[in-house]
Design an enzyme around this catalytic site. Structure first.
Site, PDB file in Angstrom:
ATOM      1  N   LYS A 147      41.512-123.667 103.294  1.00  0.00           N
ATOM      2  CA  LYS A 147      40.524-124.146 102.505  1.00  0.00           C
ATOM      3  C   LYS A 147      40.517-123.490 101.076  1.00  0.00           C
ATOM      4  CE  LYS A 147      35.981-126.402 103.074  1.00  0.00           C
ATOM      5  NZ  LYS A 147      36.236-127.689 102.746  1.00  0.00           N
ATOM      6  N   GLU A 179      45.416-136.875 105.800  1.00  0.00           N
ATOM      7  CA  GLU A 179      43.777-136.911 105.861  1.00  0.00           C
ATOM      8  C   GLU A 179      43.183-137.400 104.440  1.00  0.00           C
ATOM      9  OE1 GLU A 179      42.215-132.890 105.682  1.00  0.00           O
ATOM     10  OE2 GLU A 179      43.950-132.117 104.548  1.00  0.00           O
ATOM     11  N   LEU A 204      43.245-129.975 106.929  1.00  0.00           N
ATOM     12  CA  LEU A 204      42.330-129.126 106.967  1.00  0.00           C
ATOM     13  C   LEU A 204      41.811-129.334 108.545  1.00  0.00           C
ATOM     14  CD1 LEU A 204      40.766-126.785 105.177  1.00  0.00           C
ATOM     15  CD2 LEU A 204      38.923-128.354 105.431  1.00  0.00           C
TER      16      LEU A 204
HETATM   17  N1  PMP Z   1      39.807-132.496 104.950  1.00  0.00           N
HETATM   18  C1  PMP Z   1      39.800-131.833 103.487  1.00  0.00           C
HETATM   19  C2  PMP Z   1      40.837-131.926 102.675  1.00  0.00           C
HETATM   20  C3  PMP Z   1      38.434-131.331 103.043  1.00  0.00           C
HETATM   21  O1  PMP Z   1      38.262-130.953 102.071  1.00  0.00           O
HETATM   22  C4  PMP Z   1      37.370-131.545 103.991  1.00  0.00           C
HETATM   23  C5  PMP Z   1      36.018-131.053 103.742  1.00  0.00           C
HETATM   24  N2  PMP Z   1      35.792-129.831 103.345  1.00  0.00           N
HETATM   25  C6  PMP Z   1      37.513-131.931 105.490  1.00  0.00           C
HETATM   26  C7  PMP Z   1      38.735-132.345 105.910  1.00  0.00           C
HETATM   27  C8  PMP Z   1      36.367-131.871 106.477  1.00  0.00           C
HETATM   28  O2  PMP Z   1      36.291-130.731 106.948  1.00  0.00           O
HETATM   29  P1  PMP Z   1      34.523-130.096 107.722  1.00  0.00           P
HETATM   30  O3  PMP Z   1      34.448-131.273 108.589  1.00  0.00           O
HETATM   31  O4  PMP Z   1      34.758-128.886 108.025  1.00  0.00           O
HETATM   32  O5  PMP Z   1      33.801-130.405 106.230  1.00  0.00           O
END
Ligand code: PMP
Length: 284
Positions: A147, A179, A204
């Site tokens: 991230k 994603e 992610l």
């Molecule tokens: N994929 C990406 C590329 C993201 O930026 C995010 C949000 N931060 C997510 C998936 C979702 O992750 P989370 O459920 O931990 O917010």
């Protein structure tokens, strides 16, 4: 005006200043996290801290403070800004040095920034209307499991979506959806299976995704963790995305094609409600 946190101090947002030589500014050399706040309480904070530790480790950085220290800063900002519902952002960079691609010595102080953002996560109009999406090639680097604050392609993908009158974009690599630009992507097939790509370096590991997989199984739905193509998505009964900033948002249109009957699907709506019920259980 907000109070934000910068390197040990709580300051008014307009007084929070970072050096032009900060590696976050120069190289995107930093990691971030985003945790949802509902009724003034952090949702799934330990999961976010675990992912923070992992992201930092993958780029040779360590936690800026221990988890308790970071929790205290989150709580302080929630209090100071009287945040009831929204998000807390945390960003940590490798610190400041004269321009040099090579990492500075490990005793260089990191830059740590946290700030709040008010947002109606539960009563969101988009949750009722559903998102319209376009697909774009996934041109990000090959460590999308980390991230990092290097979010330029996510910005570009959202701009491409906006230019076509859509809300957001799904990213496609090697013929399959990886994603969303800032969320994880799901479809529900016409025979009722929920499909999302398995974890790898291509996406992610969403904290919301992880929680939702549990809820899907507990609901007795069939779960398939595998890549899916755009053609499968166009033909799906339902589609949705998950993230800490949205929880579960229905997808009603992809590349100009209606998904299902073009309105939020029943399984999607049920899973969103299950997710919200769990959040309420956590905080009460
Ligand atoms: N994929 C990406 C590329 C993201 O930026 C995010 C949000 N931060 C997510 C998936 C979702 O992750 P989370 O459920 O931990 O917010």
């Amino acid at each position: 005006m907000r109070t934000v946190y910068l390197n040990g101090d709580y300051v008014a947002e307009q007084d929070a200043k970072v050096s032009i030589f900060d590696r976050g500014f120069m190289f995107g050399d930093g990691i971030y996290e985003v945790t949802a706040v509902i009724d003034g309480q952090l949702i799934d904070f330990p999961g976010h801290m675990q992912r923070l530790r992992r992201s930092l480790g993958e780029i040779g950085m360590t936690m800026p403070l221990d988890e308790d220290g970071l929790a205290r800063i989150h709580h302080h900002l929630i209090e100071d800004n009287a945040l009831r519902e929204g998000l807390v952002y945390l960003q940590v960079t490798r610190g400041t040095q004269d321009r040099n691609f090579l990492y500075p010595s490990t005793d260089t102080p990191q830059t740590l920034v946290l700030y709040t953002q008010a947002k109606a996560v539960i009563d969101s109009p988009l949750a009722k209307r559903g998102l319209t999406l376009i697909s774009v090639p996934d041109l990000r680097w090959q460590r999308s499991d980390i991230k990092t604050t290097q979010l330029l392609y996510a910005c570009m993908a959202k701009e491409m979506a906006k230019a076509e009158g859509a809300d957001d974009a799904w990213l496609v690599r090697d013929g399959a959806v990886t994603e969303g630009s800032s969320n994880n992507a799901f479809i529900v097939t016409r025979d009722g299976a929920v499909v999302t790509r398995e974890l790898s370096r291509a996406l992610l590991p969403g904290i919301t995704r992880g929680v939702l997989l549990d809820l899907i199984e507990r609901d007795g739905l069939r779960l398939e963790e595998r890549p899916f193509t755009l053609e499968e998505a166009y033909a799906a009964a339902e589609a949705f995305v998950t993230s800490s900033t949205s929880f579960v948002y229905p997808v009603v249109n992809l590349d100009g094609r209606a998904i299902g009957n073009g309105s939020p699907g029943p399984i999607t709506q049920r899973l969103r409600q299950r997710y919200i019920d769990r959040v309420h259980d956590l905080i009460h």
